[in-house]
Design an enzyme around this catalytic site. Structure first.
Site, PDB file in Angstrom:
ATOM      1  N   GLU A  10      31.945  76.699  73.330  1.00  0.00           N
ATOM      2  CA  GLU A  10      32.452  76.365  71.997  1.00  0.00           C
ATOM      3  C   GLU A  10      31.929  77.326  70.926  1.00  0.00           C
ATOM      4  O   GLU A  10      30.724  77.543  70.808  1.00  0.00           O
ATOM      5  CB  GLU A  10      32.026  74.931  71.648  1.00  0.00           C
ATOM      6  CG  GLU A  10      32.492  74.439  70.297  1.00  0.00           C
ATOM      7  CD  GLU A  10      32.015  73.026  69.989  1.00  0.00           C
ATOM      8  OE1 GLU A  10      32.578  72.400  69.087  1.00  0.00           O
ATOM      9  OE2 GLU A  10      31.070  72.548  70.660  1.00  0.00           O
ATOM     10  N   LYS A  80      40.223  70.690  68.231  1.00  0.00           N
ATOM     11  CA  LYS A  80      39.279  69.585  68.456  1.00  0.00           C
ATOM     12  C   LYS A  80      39.620  68.390  67.572  1.00  0.00           C
ATOM     13  O   LYS A  80      39.698  68.498  66.352  1.00  0.00           O
ATOM     14  CB  LYS A  80      37.857  70.078  68.177  1.00  0.00           C
ATOM     15  CG  LYS A  80      36.757  69.080  68.525  1.00  0.00           C
ATOM     16  CD  LYS A  80      35.397  69.735  68.276  1.00  0.00           C
ATOM     17  CE  LYS A  80      34.243  68.829  68.642  1.00  0.00           C
ATOM     18  NZ  LYS A  80      32.938  69.476  68.368  1.00  0.00           N
ATOM     19  N   CYS A 115      33.410  69.481  73.445  1.00  0.00           N
ATOM     20  CA  CYS A 115      32.090  68.936  73.132  1.00  0.00           C
ATOM     21  C   CYS A 115      32.091  67.426  72.832  1.00  0.00           C
ATOM     22  O   CYS A 115      32.163  66.611  73.747  1.00  0.00           O
ATOM     23  CB  CYS A 115      31.482  69.729  71.986  1.00  0.00           C
ATOM     24  SG  CYS A 115      29.683  69.619  71.858  1.00  0.00           S
TER      25      CYS A 115
END
Length: 202
Positions: A10, A80, A115
Site C-alpha cells: 500500500e 479503498k 489494509c
C-alpha cells in the site's frame, strides 16, 4: 523466477505514513508510476498488482489499487472503501471508494482490497458472491498489530474459501514500524508462504 503474478503493498512509492507528501506525490492513473508498471508487466509477461498509489482525480485523492495484465493493459482499479482514522490522516486527506471490484483474468477471478478493509468481512463475502478465487491485499499494517494481520488474513481466506495474497510494507516509515509478513493463505486458512518481518535487499 517464473512468477505469473506479482503483488505490491500500500502506497509504497510515497510511503503510507508520509501524509504530508500525499498532495505532492499524488498521480493520475496515466501518470509515471502506473505507466512504468504497465511497461514492466508487458515486458515480463506477468499480471502485476501495482499495490496502491495516491491517485489524483479532479479535486479528490484516493488510495487506489491497480491491476495490470500481461499485455500492459490496466484490467481494473480499486479505490479503498474503508479509510483508516485512528492515528492516521488517511480519512482526512483521501476520499473513500464506493465500488467492490472483482476482475476475471486468465489466472482466475481476482478481488482487490486494501489494509483496513481486512476488518470488514462483508466486503470479502461480496467478492466471494461475485466469484472471487483469489483476493489481493495491499497493506501498510503496523508491527504493533502483527497478530491481527496474521489472524485476519487467515480468517478472511478460510471463511470465504478462496486464496488470499497479501503484500505488506516492511521496515520503518515516518517513525512507524510496519509488520511485513507478506503472505499467501489457502482456502483452509493455512499460510503457504510468509515473507517474514525483516527487509531484504535483492
Amino acid at each position: 523466477a517464473g512468477a505469473d503474478l506479482v503483488v505490491l503493498p500500500e502506497i509504497w512509492n510515497v510511503g503510507y505514513f508520509a501524509f504530508d507528501e500525499y498532495e505532492t506525490g499524488a498521480e493520475p492513473l496515466d501518470g509515471p508510476t502506473v505507466s512504468r508498471f504497465r511497461d514492466l508487466a508487458a515486458e515480463l509477461d506477468i499480471h502485476l498488482h501495482a499495490g496502491s498509489i495516491v491517485e489524483r482525480d479532479g479535486e479528490n485523492l484516493y488510495n487506489t489499487n491497480v491491476l495490470i495484465g500481461p499485455d500492459g493493459d490496466v484490467l481494473d482499479t480499486y479505490r479503498k472503501i474503508h479509510l483508516f482514522g485512528y492515528e492516521s490522516q488517511e480519512s482526512q486527506l483521501l476520499t473513500p471508494g464506493d465500488r467492490i471490484v472483482t476482475v476475471d483474468t486468465e489466472l482466475g477471478m481476482m478481488g482487490m482490497v486494501t489494509c483496513y478493509d481486512l476488518r470488514f468481512p462483508e466486503l470479502f463475502r461480496a467478492m466471494r458472491d461475485q466469484g472471487a478465487d483469489l483476493v489481493l491485499v495491499s497493506s501498510a499494517w503496523p508491527h504493533e498489530r502483527l497478530s491481527h494481520w496474521l489472524l485476519l488474513n487467515r480468517t478472511r481466506a478460510m471463511e470465504n474459501q478462496f486464496f488470499l495474497a497479501a503484500a505488506n510494507l516492511v521496515g520503518e516509515n515516518e517513525g512507524v514500524r510496519v509488520a511485513g509478513n507478506s503472505l499467501v493463505v489457502d482456502p483452509w486458512g493455512i499460510p503457504r508462504v510468509n515473507g517474514g518481518g525483516e527487509q531484504r535487499l535483492l
